[in-house]
Design an enzyme around this catalytic site. Structure first.
Site, PDB file in Angstrom:
ATOM      1  N   THR A   1     -12.731 -39.007  20.580  1.00  0.00           N
ATOM      2  CA  THR A   1     -13.190 -38.754  21.957  1.00  0.00           C
ATOM      3  C   THR A   1     -12.097 -38.098  22.800  1.00  0.00           C
ATOM      4  O   THR A   1     -10.898 -38.241  22.530  1.00  0.00           O
ATOM      5  CB  THR A   1     -13.601 -40.059  22.666  1.00  0.00           C
TER       6      THR A   1
ATOM      7  N   GLY B   1     -15.727 -35.670  14.058  1.00  0.00           N
ATOM      8  CA  GLY B   1     -16.207 -35.374  15.409  1.00  0.00           C
ATOM      9  C   GLY B   1     -16.452 -36.619  16.247  1.00  0.00           C
ATOM     10  O   GLY B   1     -16.952 -36.533  17.368  1.00  0.00           O
TER      11      GLY B   1
ATOM     12  N   TYR C   1       6.251 -32.059  21.512  1.00  0.00           N
ATOM     13  CA  TYR C   1       5.551 -32.044  22.802  1.00  0.00           C
ATOM     14  C   TYR C   1       5.573 -33.436  23.429  1.00  0.00           C
ATOM     15  O   TYR C   1       6.016 -33.612  24.563  1.00  0.00           O
ATOM     16  CB  TYR C   1       4.118 -31.576  22.569  1.00  0.00           C
TER      17      TYR C   1
ATOM     18  N   VAL D   1     -12.173 -26.862  23.899  1.00  0.00           N
ATOM     19  CA  VAL D   1     -13.212 -26.278  24.755  1.00  0.00           C
ATOM     20  C   VAL D   1     -13.252 -24.759  24.582  1.00  0.00           C
ATOM     21  O   VAL D   1     -14.327 -24.168  24.388  1.00  0.00           O
ATOM     22  CB  VAL D   1     -12.988 -26.655  26.242  1.00  0.00           C
ATOM     23  N   SER D   2     -12.076 -24.126  24.605  1.00  0.00           N
ATOM     24  CA  SER D   2     -12.055 -22.664  24.451  1.00  0.00           C
ATOM     25  C   SER D   2     -12.514 -22.276  23.044  1.00  0.00           C
ATOM     26  O   SER D   2     -13.293 -21.327  22.878  1.00  0.00           O
ATOM     27  CB  SER D   2     -10.666 -22.101  24.769  1.00  0.00           C
ATOM     28  N   ASN D   3     -12.061 -23.003  22.025  1.00  0.00           N
ATOM     29  CA  ASN D   3     -12.513 -22.696  20.658  1.00  0.00           C
ATOM     30  C   ASN D   3     -14.037 -22.738  20.558  1.00  0.00           C
ATOM     31  O   ASN D   3     -14.665 -21.790  20.068  1.00  0.00           O
ATOM     32  CB  ASN D   3     -11.963 -23.734  19.670  1.00  0.00           C
ATOM     33  N   PHE D   4     -14.629 -23.831  21.027  1.00  0.00           N
ATOM     34  CA  PHE D   4     -16.071 -24.006  20.862  1.00  0.00           C
ATOM     35  C   PHE D   4     -16.835 -22.927  21.637  1.00  0.00           C
ATOM     36  O   PHE D   4     -17.820 -22.379  21.139  1.00  0.00           O
ATOM     37  CB  PHE D   4     -16.510 -25.400  21.340  1.00  0.00           C
TER      38      PHE D   4
HETATM   39  P1  NAD Z   1      -0.402 -22.773  29.401  1.00  0.00           P
HETATM   40  O1  NAD Z   1       0.169 -22.596  28.040  1.00  0.00           O
HETATM   41  O2  NAD Z   1      -1.549 -21.914  29.796  1.00  0.00           O
HETATM   42  O3  NAD Z   1       0.702 -22.633  30.523  1.00  0.00           O
HETATM   43  C1  NAD Z   1       2.066 -22.908  30.313  1.00  0.00           C
HETATM   44  C2  NAD Z   1       2.861 -21.789  30.961  1.00  0.00           C
HETATM   45  O4  NAD Z   1       4.267 -22.059  30.808  1.00  0.00           O
HETATM   46  C3  NAD Z   1       2.618 -20.429  30.308  1.00  0.00           C
HETATM   47  O5  NAD Z   1       2.388 -19.465  31.307  1.00  0.00           O
HETATM   48  C4  NAD Z   1       3.912 -20.151  29.539  1.00  0.00           C
HETATM   49  O6  NAD Z   1       4.170 -18.771  29.374  1.00  0.00           O
HETATM   50  C5  NAD Z   1       4.924 -20.862  30.400  1.00  0.00           C
HETATM   51  N1  NAD Z   1       6.157 -21.260  29.701  1.00  0.00           N
HETATM   52  C6  NAD Z   1       6.262 -21.882  28.501  1.00  0.00           C
HETATM   53  N2  NAD Z   1       7.550 -22.101  28.212  1.00  0.00           N
HETATM   54  C7  NAD Z   1       8.276 -21.622  29.263  1.00  0.00           C
HETATM   55  C8  NAD Z   1       9.660 -21.552  29.541  1.00  0.00           C
HETATM   56  N3  NAD Z   1      10.564 -22.033  28.704  1.00  0.00           N
HETATM   57  N4  NAD Z   1      10.056 -20.969  30.708  1.00  0.00           N
HETATM   58  C9  NAD Z   1       9.137 -20.454  31.575  1.00  0.00           C
HETATM   59  N5  NAD Z   1       7.818 -20.486  31.351  1.00  0.00           N
HETATM   60  C10 NAD Z   1       7.398 -21.081  30.204  1.00  0.00           C
HETATM   61  O7  NAD Z   1      -0.805 -24.314  29.518  1.00  0.00           O
HETATM   62  P2  NAD Z   1      -1.512 -25.129  30.686  1.00  0.00           P
HETATM   63  O8  NAD Z   1      -2.698 -25.757  30.120  1.00  0.00           O
HETATM   64  O9  NAD Z   1      -1.638 -24.286  31.894  1.00  0.00           O
HETATM   65  O10 NAD Z   1      -0.444 -26.274  30.952  1.00  0.00           O
HETATM   66  C11 NAD Z   1       0.418 -26.276  32.055  1.00  0.00           C
HETATM   67  C12 NAD Z   1       1.205 -27.573  32.077  1.00  0.00           C
HETATM   68  O11 NAD Z   1       0.308 -28.690  32.180  1.00  0.00           O
HETATM   69  C13 NAD Z   1       2.037 -27.816  30.820  1.00  0.00           C
HETATM   70  O12 NAD Z   1       3.259 -28.383  31.193  1.00  0.00           O
HETATM   71  C14 NAD Z   1       1.224 -28.795  30.035  1.00  0.00           C
HETATM   72  O13 NAD Z   1       2.017 -29.595  29.204  1.00  0.00           O
HETATM   73  C15 NAD Z   1       0.559 -29.602  31.140  1.00  0.00           C
HETATM   74  N6  NAD Z   1      -0.689 -30.203  30.674  1.00  0.00           N
HETATM   75  C16 NAD Z   1      -1.824 -29.450  30.499  1.00  0.00           C
HETATM   76  C17 NAD Z   1      -2.981 -30.058  30.027  1.00  0.00           C
HETATM   77  C18 NAD Z   1      -4.267 -29.300  29.838  1.00  0.00           C
HETATM   78  O14 NAD Z   1      -5.234 -29.869  29.353  1.00  0.00           O
HETATM   79  N7  NAD Z   1      -4.366 -28.039  30.179  1.00  0.00           N
HETATM   80  C19 NAD Z   1      -2.977 -31.431  29.717  1.00  0.00           C
HETATM   81  C20 NAD Z   1      -1.797 -32.149  29.885  1.00  0.00           C
HETATM   82  C21 NAD Z   1      -0.672 -31.534  30.378  1.00  0.00           C
HETATM   83  N1  UDP Z   2     -10.747 -30.004  17.875  1.00  0.00           N
HETATM   84  C1  UDP Z   2     -11.840 -29.681  17.082  1.00  0.00           C
HETATM   85  N2  UDP Z   2     -12.080 -28.375  16.858  1.00  0.00           N
HETATM   86  C2  UDP Z   2     -11.341 -27.358  17.364  1.00  0.00           C
HETATM   87  C3  UDP Z   2     -10.233 -27.692  18.180  1.00  0.00           C
HETATM   88  C4  UDP Z   2      -9.964 -29.037  18.407  1.00  0.00           C
HETATM   89  O1  UDP Z   2     -12.565 -30.574  16.606  1.00  0.00           O
HETATM   90  O2  UDP Z   2     -11.641 -26.189  17.112  1.00  0.00           O
HETATM   91  C5  UDP Z   2     -10.479 -31.427  18.167  1.00  0.00           C
HETATM   92  C6  UDP Z   2      -9.043 -31.872  17.933  1.00  0.00           C
HETATM   93  O3  UDP Z   2      -8.856 -32.261  16.596  1.00  0.00           O
HETATM   94  C7  UDP Z   2      -8.938 -33.033  18.900  1.00  0.00           C
HETATM   95  C8  UDP Z   2      -9.835 -32.632  20.069  1.00  0.00           C
HETATM   96  O4  UDP Z   2     -10.713 -31.631  19.547  1.00  0.00           O
HETATM   97  O5  UDP Z   2      -9.420 -34.203  18.332  1.00  0.00           O
HETATM   98  C9  UDP Z   2      -9.073 -32.063  21.271  1.00  0.00           C
HETATM   99  O6  UDP Z   2      -8.199 -31.056  20.803  1.00  0.00           O
HETATM  100  P1  UDP Z   2      -7.305 -30.153  21.757  1.00  0.00           P
HETATM  101  O7  UDP Z   2      -6.410 -29.359  20.879  1.00  0.00           O
HETATM  102  O8  UDP Z   2      -8.162 -29.422  22.719  1.00  0.00           O
HETATM  103  O9  UDP Z   2      -6.493 -31.200  22.639  1.00  0.00           O
HETATM  104  P2  UDP Z   2      -5.625 -32.508  22.299  1.00  0.00           P
HETATM  105  O10 UDP Z   2      -5.759 -32.857  20.856  1.00  0.00           O
HETATM  106  O11 UDP Z   2      -4.250 -32.155  22.677  1.00  0.00           O
HETATM  107  O12 UDP Z   2      -6.275 -33.529  23.159  1.00  0.00           O
END
Ligand code: NAD
Ligand code: UDP
Ligand code: UDP
Length: 322
Positions: free
Chosen positions: A215, A212, A150, A193-196
């Site tokens: 940050t 925990g 990633y 966030v969704s997990n919690f």
């Molecule tokens: P998400 O997993 O809900 O959305 C990603 C979407 O891309 C999904 O609908 C998936 O089916 C589609 N997808 C994956 N691979 C594909 C492919 N090869 N061809 C076509 N579609 C494909 O995730 P999200 O949180 O909505 O993230 C969207 C974008 O934002 C991502 O690029 C992610 O890296 C970036 N991003 C999100 C966050 C966040 O906190 N949500 C943080 C940093 C970056």
């Molecule tokens: N995390 C946690 N419990 C969970 C899921 C995640 O403590 O059920 C922690 C994880 O180890 C990380 C932070 O929460 O330190 C954020 O995790 P997330 O996967 O949401 O995003 P990212 O690590 O990509 O920032």
């Protein structure tokens, strides 16, 4: 009245995902034509079902690692699994999506002379040694670990964006998105966030990885989408990269306490091992976003968490299609 020349045809890759579906909705609200492209790896039709009747909305099932020939004015490249569980499920495909996907979307932008915005990530900073993170920081990233597919995929995509600009004059914009949450996060995607919230609502133990004390800084989805749209509207000489996120930093323990409080849950905390390469701290410096986009988040954590809880309550209600 809009005429043919003033309408904007916008391609959103990953448009059926969490952020993508909100973006499609907002673009339609703004009068644009939206082409949503998604392979449904982590996105769902439910996320965009309400948009299907709109005549300005079109949905195409397509994997962006393969070429795509369409005519559009703007491209938001969001396709890529974003949660650690999903992007580590098929890491080679994750890198292909970031790298081959970027090449295809940049090739498309080049051919049709479209503006193109990349959804990059705070993960390009890795486990940062500079705090808070500014866009000048080059990051501290493990190139061979479990998160590398990633992190390095997104870093390479940024490289491609800037090389297409330098080499082919493509109008590019790069957003480095920090942890964003809100309705339509996938309930099983493992993000904190969704997990919690799901655990809190089900009365299951809240799983804290490590102690925990790590940050994160959480941005509500509506704020983030504002930022992306403002970035797309900047002058052609503004490319970013620009951090988009909420600078209010919380420990994961504080987040757990907040979710327990707001769900009114009796859940206990359960401490689990910290995944490898899990960054210890993350907070965006958004000085550039404030200056260049006139943007800063408006929604406080408590308000955003309440809205997200409402969404999951409906989703998890007996009889709801989860
Ligand atoms: P998400 O997993 O809900 O959305 C990603 C979407 O891309 C999904 O609908 C998936 O089916 C589609 N997808 C994956 N691979 C594909 C492919 N090869 N061809 C076509 N579609 C494909 O995730 P999200 O949180 O909505 O993230 C969207 C974008 O934002 C991502 O690029 C992610 O890296 C970036 N991003 C999100 C966050 C966040 O906190 N949500 C943080 C940093 C970056
Ligand atoms: N995390 C946690 N419990 C969970 C899921 C995640 O403590 O059920 C922690 C994880 O180890 C990380 C932070 O929460 O330190 C954020 O995790 P997330 O996967 O949401 O995003 P990212 O690590 O990509 O920032
Ligand atoms: N591409 C695409 N749609 C287009 C134009 C190009 O998917 O409308 C893909 C094409 O498959 C190519 C890639 O984008 O492999 C990069 O295109 P570019 O023109 O930069 O390079 P080249 O065609 O020379 O490989």
């Amino acid at each position: 009245m809009r005429n043919y020349n003033s309408r904007t045809r916008v391609l959103v890759t990953g448009g059926a995902g969490f952020l993508g579906s909100h973006l499609c909705e907002r673009l339609l609200d703004g009068g644009h034509y939206v082409l949503c492209v998604d392979n449904f790896f982590t996105g769902t039709k439910e996320n965009i079902a309400h948009l299907l009747p709109n005549p300005r909305f079109e949905l195409v099932r397509h994997d962006i690692t393969f070429p795509l020939y369409v005519e559009v004015d703007e491209i938001y490249n969001l396709a890529c699994p974003a949660s650690p569980i999903h992007y580590q499920y098929d890491p080679v495909q994750t890198t292909k999506t970031s790298v081959h996907g970027a090449i295809n979307m940049l090739g498309l932008a080049k051919r049709v002379k479209a503006k193109i915005l990349q959804a990059s990530t705070s993960e390009v900073y890795g486990d940062p040694k500079v705090h808070p993170q500014t866009e000048q920081y080059w990051g501290h990233v493990n190139p061979i670990g479990f998160r590398s597919c990633y992190d390095e995929g997104k870093r390479c995509a940024e490289t491609l964006f800037f090389d297409y600009r330098r080499q082919h004059n493509v109008r590019v914009k790069v957003a480095r998105i920090f942890n964003t949450y809100g309705p339509r996060m996938h309930p099983n995607d493992g993000r904190v966030v969704s997990n919690f919230i799901v655990q809190g609502l089900k009365g299951e133990p809240i799983t804290i990885y490590g102690d925990g004390n790590q940050t994160r800084s959480f941005c509500f989805v509506d704020d983030l989408i504002d930022g992306l749209m403002k970035l797309m509207q900047t002058a052609d000489d503004f490319t970013g990269p620009v951090n988009l996120g909420n600078p209010n930093e919380f420990t994961i323990r504080q987040l757990a306490d907040k979710v327990i409080e707001l769900t009114g849950s009796k859940s206990k905390l359960a401490f689990k091992p910290l995944p490898s390469d899990d960054p210890m701290q993350r907070q965006p410096d958004i000085t550039l976003a404030k200056k260049a986009l006139g943007w800063q988040p408006q929604i406080r954590l408590e308000e955003g968490i309440r809205k997200t809880i409402q969404y999951f309550q409906t989703l998890l209600a007996p009889g709801a299609a989860a």
